[in-house]
Design a protein around this motif. Structure first.
Motif, short mmCIF file in Angstrom:
data_model
loop_
_atom_site.label_atom_id
_atom_site.label_comp_id
_atom_site.label_asym_id
_atom_site.label_seq_id
_atom_site.Cartn_x
_atom_site.Cartn_y
_atom_site.Cartn_z
N MET A 1 39.81 46.96 36.33
CA MET A 1 40.97 46.81 35.46
C MET A 1 40.66 47.51 34.15
N ARG A 2 41.57 48.34 33.71
CA ARG A 2 41.43 49.04 32.43
C ARG A 2 42.62 48.64 31.57
N ILE A 3 42.32 48.11 30.40
CA ILE A 3 43.35 47.64 29.48
C ILE A 3 43.28 48.49 28.22
N ILE A 4 44.42 48.99 27.79
CA ILE A 4 44.48 49.83 26.59
C ILE A 4 45.52 49.26 25.64
N LEU A 5 45.10 49.01 24.42
CA LEU A 5 46.04 48.61 23.38
C LEU A 5 46.63 49.89 22.81
N LYS B 1 40.52 38.65 40.31
CA LYS B 1 39.17 38.97 40.77
C LYS B 1 38.13 38.64 39.70
N LEU B 2 38.60 38.34 38.50
CA LEU B 2 37.69 37.95 37.43
C LEU B 2 37.14 36.55 37.72
N ARG B 3 35.95 36.30 37.21
CA ARG B 3 35.38 34.96 37.32
C ARG B 3 36.26 33.99 36.53
N LEU C 1 46.39 39.58 35.32
CA LEU C 1 45.24 39.05 36.06
C LEU C 1 45.19 39.52 37.51
N LYS C 2 46.38 39.66 38.12
CA LYS C 2 46.43 40.07 39.54
C LYS C 2 45.95 41.50 39.69
#
Length: 152
Positions: A1-5, A61-63, A151-152
């Motif tokens: 997962m790549r998150i960009i602000l 898939k995150l803890r 999250l998905k």
């Protein structure tokens, strides 16, 4: 997962664009504790913390870690637990994770100033929930629905 602000109102996650809010005083490369700014940079994400009494087990898939009543995140520059998850006690300053409001019903720590934290450089930087998109103290906040999609 790549998150960009992308900017103060837009968070990109893979192919999704989410409305968000950030720190009251914007984004900075020179973050310090209490400045109400969101740090600029590339950071890893921690696990998903969630309130089991308010949120069904999130699909990700995150803890996942269930938030307990005695959990906090240390923001005390005098403590050797600075910017770490702690079990609360009265001798250390901390951000309470089990809150009466819904902001921390789900959160993901952003690993800013994390591995070997420098005291005073900033702590408790999370992606968390918002209902009203009011600015934060330095975190990134999303609606509950958008958070669950992310999250998905």
């Amino acid at each position: 997962m790549r998150i960009i602000l992308k900017n103060k109102e837009t968070l990109l996650c893979d192919d999704f664009v989410f409305k968000c809010t950030i720190g009251k005083k914007g984004i900075t490369s020179k973050k310090f504790e209490g400045d109400k700014k969101t740090p600029r940079g590339i950071f890893s994400l921690g696990p998903v913390f969630f309130r089991k009494d308010r949120i069904n087990d999130p699909i990700t898939k995150l803890r996942k870690i269930e938030i307990r009543k005695n959990m906090g995140w240390c923001d005390d520059i005098k403590s050797n637990k600075y910017n770490k998850l702690i079990f609360t006690n009265k001798n250390v300053g901390f951000e309470k994770l089990f809150r009466n409001d819904t902001k921390y019903d789900m959160l993901i720590p952003i690993k800013y100033n994390f591995k070997k934290p420098i005291k005073g450089l900033g702590s408790c930087i999370f992606i968390h929930l918002t209902k009203d998109y009011n600015s934060t103290a330095g975190c990134i906040a999303l609606s509950k629905n958008d958070f669950l999609i992310m999250l998905k």
